[in-house]
Design a protein around this motif. Structure first.
Motif, PDB file in Angstrom:
ATOM      1  N   LYS A 119     -15.392   9.973  13.312  1.00  0.00           N
ATOM      2  CA  LYS A 119     -16.833  10.032  13.018  1.00  0.00           C
ATOM      3  C   LYS A 119     -17.585  10.834  14.080  1.00  0.00           C
ATOM      4  O   LYS A 119     -18.642  11.397  13.808  1.00  0.00           O
ATOM      5  CB  LYS A 119     -17.410   8.628  12.909  1.00  0.00           C
ATOM      6  N   GLU A 120     -17.033  10.932  15.283  1.00  0.00           N
ATOM      7  CA  GLU A 120     -17.688  11.638  16.382  1.00  0.00           C
ATOM      8  C   GLU A 120     -17.880  13.123  16.108  1.00  0.00           C
ATOM      9  O   GLU A 120     -18.736  13.771  16.724  1.00  0.00           O
ATOM     10  CB  GLU A 120     -16.897  11.430  17.683  1.00  0.00           C
ATOM     11  N   ILE A 121     -17.121  13.681  15.178  1.00  0.00           N
ATOM     12  CA  ILE A 121     -17.328  15.091  14.811  1.00  0.00           C
ATOM     13  C   ILE A 121     -18.760  15.270  14.303  1.00  0.00           C
ATOM     14  O   ILE A 121     -19.363  16.330  14.478  1.00  0.00           O
ATOM     15  CB  ILE A 121     -16.278  15.552  13.782  1.00  0.00           C
ATOM     16  N   GLY A 122     -19.326  14.229  13.728  1.00  0.00           N
ATOM     17  CA  GLY A 122     -20.709  14.274  13.252  1.00  0.00           C
ATOM     18  C   GLY A 122     -21.738  14.450  14.358  1.00  0.00           C
ATOM     19  O   GLY A 122     -22.912  14.714  14.076  1.00  0.00           O
ATOM     20  N   ASN A 123     -21.332  14.337  15.621  1.00  0.00           N
ATOM     21  CA  ASN A 123     -22.242  14.546  16.760  1.00  0.00           C
ATOM     22  C   ASN A 123     -22.420  16.022  17.105  1.00  0.00           C
ATOM     23  O   ASN A 123     -23.279  16.366  17.909  1.00  0.00           O
ATOM     24  CB  ASN A 123     -21.705  13.841  18.016  1.00  0.00           C
ATOM     25  N   ILE A 124     -21.613  16.890  16.526  1.00  0.00           N
ATOM     26  CA  ILE A 124     -21.624  18.310  16.911  1.00  0.00           C
ATOM     27  C   ILE A 124     -22.650  19.043  16.053  1.00  0.00           C
ATOM     28  O   ILE A 124     -22.313  19.702  15.063  1.00  0.00           O
ATOM     29  CB  ILE A 124     -20.225  18.951  16.765  1.00  0.00           C
ATOM     30  N   SER A 140     -11.123   7.322   4.719  1.00  0.00           N
ATOM     31  CA  SER A 140     -12.359   7.752   4.064  1.00  0.00           C
ATOM     32  C   SER A 140     -13.096   8.780   4.919  1.00  0.00           C
ATOM     33  O   SER A 140     -12.811   8.948   6.105  1.00  0.00           O
ATOM     34  CB  SER A 140     -13.251   6.540   3.797  1.00  0.00           C
ATOM     35  N   LEU A 141     -14.037   9.450   4.278  1.00  0.00           N
ATOM     36  CA  LEU A 141     -14.858  10.438   4.986  1.00  0.00           C
ATOM     37  C   LEU A 141     -15.959   9.713   5.768  1.00  0.00           C
ATOM     38  O   LEU A 141     -16.678   8.891   5.196  1.00  0.00           O
ATOM     39  CB  LEU A 141     -15.496  11.405   3.987  1.00  0.00           C
ATOM     40  N   PRO A 142     -16.117  10.007   7.042  1.00  0.00           N
ATOM     41  CA  PRO A 142     -17.171   9.356   7.825  1.00  0.00           C
ATOM     42  C   PRO A 142     -18.564   9.786   7.363  1.00  0.00           C
ATOM     43  O   PRO A 142     -18.806  10.974   7.118  1.00  0.00           O
ATOM     44  CB  PRO A 142     -16.915   9.840   9.251  1.00  0.00           C
ATOM     45  N   ASP A 143     -19.478   8.827   7.245  1.00  0.00           N
ATOM     46  CA  ASP A 143     -20.877   9.119   6.907  1.00  0.00           C
ATOM     47  C   ASP A 143     -21.480  10.139   7.867  1.00  0.00           C
ATOM     48  O   ASP A 143     -22.301  10.967   7.481  1.00  0.00           O
ATOM     49  CB  ASP A 143     -21.732   7.843   6.983  1.00  0.00           C
ATOM     50  N   GLY A 146     -22.189  13.883   7.313  1.00  0.00           N
ATOM     51  CA  GLY A 146     -23.339  14.293   6.515  1.00  0.00           C
ATOM     52  C   GLY A 146     -24.528  14.736   7.343  1.00  0.00           C
ATOM     53  O   GLY A 146     -25.509  15.248   6.801  1.00  0.00           O
ATOM     54  N   TYR A 147     -24.462  14.547   8.644  1.00  0.00           N
ATOM     55  CA  TYR A 147     -25.580  14.934   9.513  1.00  0.00           C
ATOM     56  C   TYR A 147     -25.335  16.260  10.230  1.00  0.00           C
ATOM     57  O   TYR A 147     -26.063  16.607  11.158  1.00  0.00           O
ATOM     58  CB  TYR A 147     -25.870  13.806  10.506  1.00  0.00           C
ATOM     59  N   LEU A 148     -24.347  17.001   9.779  1.00  0.00           N
ATOM     60  CA  LEU A 148     -24.056  18.317  10.356  1.00  0.00           C
ATOM     61  C   LEU A 148     -24.949  19.353   9.669  1.00  0.00           C
ATOM     62  O   LEU A 148     -24.522  20.086   8.779  1.00  0.00           O
ATOM     63  CB  LEU A 148     -22.567  18.650  10.188  1.00  0.00           C
ATOM     64  N   ILE A 165     -17.377   9.828  -1.794  1.00  0.00           N
ATOM     65  CA  ILE A 165     -18.050  10.847  -0.983  1.00  0.00           C
ATOM     66  C   ILE A 165     -19.347  10.202  -0.481  1.00  0.00           C
ATOM     67  O   ILE A 165     -20.146   9.710  -1.277  1.00  0.00           O
ATOM     68  CB  ILE A 165     -18.329  12.110  -1.811  1.00  0.00           C
ATOM     69  N   PRO A 166     -19.562  10.167   0.835  1.00  0.00           N
ATOM     70  CA  PRO A 166     -20.728   9.474   1.381  1.00  0.00           C
ATOM     71  C   PRO A 166     -22.057  10.050   0.884  1.00  0.00           C
ATOM     72  O   PRO A 166     -22.191  11.263   0.689  1.00  0.00           O
ATOM     73  CB  PRO A 166     -20.595   9.674   2.889  1.00  0.00           C
TER      74      PRO A 166
END
Length: 191
Positions: A119-124, A140-143, A146-148, A165-166
């Motif tokens: 999920k930390e990939i979403g921090n980039i 599962s796909l981390p929520d 969706g913030y990228l 899919i989130p």
């Protein structure tokens, strides 16, 4: 007179040592630590990443690592691209990937990686290309993905991912190219 010369020499030598230390560490130390942790999660049978054992990532040509050309506001260079495609890497993706704060391209295509997508990939926030297709990633796909907001290309096809899919993926407004096929995902990409 001799004491003054000794002090001058000591000052010059100290200054040169300081400059040498400053020049040898040009990549953000947090990102260097993250790269070492990332390597620790990987099994590199063919020793593609042996260059990661010495020198500075941005100045010593670490294989698959590219850096920004300009120094950041913190006085260090930052990792721009992590290109580890088709290297026959096994193991998994490290949560420390999320510490590569100025990364634009993350490419692990066509390896033998397993486990989940951290999920930390979403921090980039700077990430533009996320290329994880052709592995054995599962779960599962981390929520958080969706913030990228700057993501343009999102490829996770040909893995073993499952689940819905989130809803957060509705925020991926910059994505131009998406490949989710050959997984067991359910639902549609939310609009």
């Amino acid at each position: 007179m001799i004491r003054l010369r000794i002090r001058e020499c000591f000052f010059v030598a100290s200054f040169c040592c300081f400059l040498l230390l400053a020049v040898t560490q040009v990549t953000d130390p947090l990102e260097v630590s993250a790269l070492i942790a990332i390597k620790g999660y990987l099994i590199d049978h063919l020793k593609h990443l042996k260059s990661w054992n010495k020198g500075d990532p941005c100045k010593s040509n670490w294989k698959g690592v590219s850096c920004h050309d300009t120094v950041g506001t913190n006085g260090y260079l930052h990792i721009r691209e992590l290109l580890l495609l088709t290297m026959n890497l096994a193991g998994g993706l490290a949560p420390e990937l999320g510490q590569l704060s100025q990364l634009e391209i993350l490419d692990f295509m066509w390896n033998d990686l397993s486990g989940s997508i951290p999920k930390e990939i979403g921090n980039i926030a700077s990430l533009k290309l996320l290329l994880l297709n052709g592995n054995k990633l599962s779960g599962s796909l981390p929520d958080e993905l969706g913030y990228l907001s700057n993501l343009n290309v999102f490829q996770i096809d040909q893995n073993q991912l499952s689940g819905p899919i989130p809803k957060s993926f509705s925020k991926l407004s910059s994505v131009l190219h998406i490949h989710f096929n050959n997984n067991s995902l359910s639902g549609q990409i939310p609009s």
